[in-house]
Design an enzyme around this catalytic site. Structure first.
Site, PDB file in Angstrom:
ATOM      1  N   ARG A  37       0.825  -1.201   0.000  1.00 17.36           N
ATOM      2  CA  ARG A  37       0.000   0.000   0.000  1.00 17.36           C
ATOM      3  C   ARG A  37       0.866   1.261   0.000  1.00 17.36           C
ATOM      4  NH1 ARG A  37      -1.871   0.977   4.277  1.00 17.36           N
ATOM      5  NH2 ARG A  37      -0.924  -0.635   5.583  1.00 17.36           N
ATOM      6  N   LYS A  43      -8.692  -2.187   1.054  1.00 18.23           N
ATOM      7  CA  LYS A  43      -8.459  -1.315   2.198  1.00 18.23           C
ATOM      8  C   LYS A  43      -9.186   0.023   2.055  1.00 18.23           C
ATOM      9  CE  LYS A  43      -5.946  -3.973   4.794  1.00 18.23           C
ATOM     10  NZ  LYS A  43      -6.546  -4.551   6.025  1.00 18.23           N
ATOM     11  N   HIS A  82     -10.256  -4.140  12.814  1.00 12.67           N
ATOM     12  CA  HIS A  82      -9.208  -4.810  12.032  1.00 12.67           C
ATOM     13  C   HIS A  82      -8.812  -6.057  12.818  1.00 12.67           C
ATOM     14  CE1 HIS A  82      -4.895  -4.764  10.217  1.00 12.67           C
ATOM     15  NE2 HIS A  82      -5.716  -5.498   9.496  1.00 12.67           N
ATOM     16  N   SER A 134       0.440  -6.881  11.512  1.00 13.94           N
ATOM     17  CA  SER A 134       1.130  -7.876  10.697  1.00 13.94           C
ATOM     18  C   SER A 134       2.238  -8.561  11.495  1.00 13.94           C
ATOM     19  CB  SER A 134       1.724  -7.201   9.455  1.00 13.94           C
ATOM     20  OG  SER A 134       2.404  -8.129   8.653  1.00 13.94           O
ATOM     21  N   LYS A 170      -2.389 -13.148  13.709  1.00 12.88           N
ATOM     22  CA  LYS A 170      -3.836 -12.939  13.615  1.00 12.88           C
ATOM     23  C   LYS A 170      -4.516 -14.006  12.762  1.00 12.88           C
ATOM     24  CE  LYS A 170      -4.860  -9.058  11.602  1.00 12.88           C
ATOM     25  NZ  LYS A 170      -5.397  -9.297  10.256  1.00 12.88           N
ATOM     26  N   THR A 171      -3.972 -14.254  11.577  1.00  9.23           N
ATOM     27  CA  THR A 171      -4.565 -15.248  10.679  1.00  9.23           C
ATOM     28  C   THR A 171      -4.311 -16.665  11.190  1.00  9.23           C
ATOM     29  OG1 THR A 171      -4.357 -13.803   8.757  1.00  9.23           O
ATOM     30  CG2 THR A 171      -4.560 -16.150   8.323  1.00  9.23           C
ATOM     31  N   ASP A 223      -9.717 -10.883   8.638  1.00  7.52           N
ATOM     32  CA  ASP A 223      -9.112  -9.544   8.614  1.00  7.52           C
ATOM     33  C   ASP A 223      -9.998  -8.390   9.083  1.00  7.52           C
ATOM     34  OD1 ASP A 223      -6.810  -7.987   8.112  1.00  7.52           O
ATOM     35  OD2 ASP A 223      -7.582  -7.364   6.176  1.00  7.52           O
ATOM     36  N   ARG A 263       1.474 -12.528  -1.601  1.00 14.13           N
ATOM     37  CA  ARG A 263       0.138 -12.812  -1.070  1.00 14.13           C
ATOM     38  C   ARG A 263      -0.686 -13.651  -2.031  1.00 14.13           C
ATOM     39  NH1 ARG A 263      -1.913  -9.718   3.298  1.00 14.13           N
ATOM     40  NH2 ARG A 263      -0.445  -8.135   4.044  1.00 14.13           N
TER      41      ARG A 263
END
Length: 532
Positions: free
Chosen positions: A60, A200, A219, A239, A243-244, A258, A324
């Site tokens: 980003r 996003k 988030h 990141s 989390k995932t 997410d 990704r």
């Protein structure tokens, strides 16, 4: 010439976007893959995955993101965090972009943002690249084909990578720009092929709209016990904190990985898919995510592969470490079919503490939860960036500052109220270092993290004996069957306890210095939590 299914009253022509070449409306996955390959945007990989590169932009561009400054949002946007653009400059940018688009082919996807029908946003994505249409079709939620006959977009996003903005004319920083106009319900994206900007930008939009309706925008990832949505958990984290990975528990149903909302009815996913990092991904550690990289229409971004065999190299970061894959949620076997959960019974805040100070798990009061939510702490380690020679703190408020249009305390207060009203239990989980800082200690054992997290979610950890942490004031369990008790007391894992004390004092000061910006806006109980 128009192709595909669309509400006749809502074509691009009807929206004033005229003079284009071919416009393809709501193509399904096979047609989008076919178009992308035919147009040379990428190539077909193993299993029918789509392999592509995002060019110069492999992530980003947060410094090129703007909000149009108008009277309707003047008093509600967090301007210190969101660069303003004048309405006149936006109008010039919009007109110039539409002129540039004439005669070119575009792909339109009409999609839902949000699994709760009462709160969802109907979003039209207009993309120059066919694979961007495929990507966003995975990431948002797909209407039934019959619903497209009456679909009316609430917001429109136009993504035109071939258009370069003019900073002098358009009031932006560079020739790349992402800008939201709340009055015109329009988002413009220019001069970047990085697909993450699409999702996003919609997340940022929901982060503004939903709090105005009393809905907490988060988030976070989320899951619930199989067959029991009342046992829902949410996982905040930046990141690299897990989390995932930690929410992808085969013994629980995955709601999403997410972005979610927390309304008066419960939890709901914003998305219809996942956008997972693939660097160092392994079939052993994360088999289901790994398997998606060879499934039909999965978008594989910026991964190096063998030109002859099309074998993906999961360890090669020569293009970027931010490799990704994007795929629909149904590619994960234990994923929820409706994206809905109950009120979170447990709220987990993940951090990767490279200073080796924080315990592997701690129980938080609602006020402490707001403190750590507003702090949004994790850490960079030596070697990750040039000039970083020792652990450096990273504070990203609400665990997602780049996507927060409103002031942080708006989200913090909403979270605090919902936690108190629903009686959720809050936990801080450290997936970082123990036995010393990065370079001396070792990474927290994933087996111990999973055991502690499982005990927290099934309620058994609540029966443990707790001690009060002298540095941050939260409660830390003193023992759990199957977990080394020494691990639960970070100070005892250090060879030199005095060195731990010095490191802890240093980290507490970092927290305090960062949190000073929020003190004028928060309640007394949160201020008390800030000083332990």
């Amino acid at each position: 010439m128009n192709f595909g299914r669309v509400n006749p009253a809502q074509t691009l022509d009807a929206q004033g976007i005229t003079g284009l070449g071919e416009v393809h409306y709501n193509l399904i996955e096979p047609a989008l893959v076919e178009a992308a390959v035919k147009r040379g945007e990428g190539r077909l990989g193993r299993g029918g995955a789509f392999l592509c590169s995002t060019g110069a932009f492999t992530g980003r561009s947060p410094k090129d993101k703007f909000v149009v400054r108008t009277a309707s949002v003047e008093d509600t946007i967090w301007w210190e965090n969101n660069a303003p653009m004048a309405a006149e400059a936006f109008d010039l940018l919009h007109a110039d972009m539409l002129e540039h688009m004439k005669g070119r082919t575009y792909f339109v996807q009409d999609l839902y943002a949000g699994a709760d029908p009462a709160l969802r946003l109907d979003v039209r994505m207009v993309t120059e690249l066919a694979w961007h249409g495929l990507f966003i079709r995975h990431m948002l939620r797909r209407p039934e084909r019959a619903e497209l006959d009456t679909f009316t977009p609430d917001w429109t996003v136009i993504n035109c990578p071939s258009f370069k903005a003019d900073p002098a004319r358009h009031g932006c920083r560079t020739d790349t720009v992402i800008v939201l106009n709340f009055d015109k319900k329009l988002i413009l994206i220019a001069n970047t092929e990085y697909a993450g900007e699409n999702k996003k930008s919609v997340f940022t939009l929901l982060n503004y709209i939903l709090p105005g309706k009393g809905v907490m925008a988060m988030h976070c990832s989320a899951n619930h016990a199989i067959g029991n949505t009342d046992d829902t958990a949410v996982f905040f984290g930046l990141s690299g904190t897990g989390k995932t990975t930690l929410s992808a528990d085969p013994s629980r149903t995955l709601i999403g990985d997410d972005e979610h909302g927390w309304s008066d009815k419960g939890t709901f996913n914003f998305e219809g898919g996942c956008y997972a990092k693939t660097i160092n991904l392994s079939a052993e550690a994360e088999p289901e995510i790994y398997a998606t990289t060879s499934k039909f229409a999965t978008v594989v971004e910026n991964m190096v592969y063998d030109e002859e065999t099309l074998e993906l190299d999961f360890n090669d970061d020569s293009l970027t470490a931010n490799t990704r894959c994007a795929y629909p949620l149904e590619y994960i076997s234990n994923a929820s079919d409706n994206g809905l959960g109950g009120h979170p019974k447990n709220v987990i805040m993940l951090t990767c503490d490279a200073f080796g100070v924080l315990p592997p798990i701690a129980r938080l009061t609602p006020a402490q939860a707001m403190y750590h939510f507003l702090s949004g702490f994790t850490s960079k380690v030596a070697g990750t960036e040039r000039g970083v020679t020792e652990p450096q703190p990273t504070f990203s408020t609400c665990f997602g500052a780049p996507f927060m249009p409103r002031r942080p305390e708006v989200y913090g207060k909403l979270l605090q109220e919902k936690i108190a009203k629903q009686g959720a239990t809050c936990w801080l989980v450290n997936t970082g270092w123990t036995g010393g800082a990065y370079g001396t200690g070792k990474r927290m054992p994933i087996k111990a993290t999973r055991a502690l997290l499982t005990a927290a979610l099934d309620g058994s950890l609540a029966n443990a004996t707790f001690r009060r942490d002298p540095n941050f004031g939260f409660e830390v369990p003193t023992e759990l069957k199957g977990v080394d008790a020494t691990l639960l007391d970070p100070r005892s894992t250090w060879a030199d306890p005095a060195a731990y004390d010095a490191q802890a004092k240093k980290l507490v000061e970092m927290f305090a210095n960062n949190f000073a910006q929020y003190v004028p806006f928060i309640d007394a109980d949160v201020k008390a939590a800030a000083i332990g």
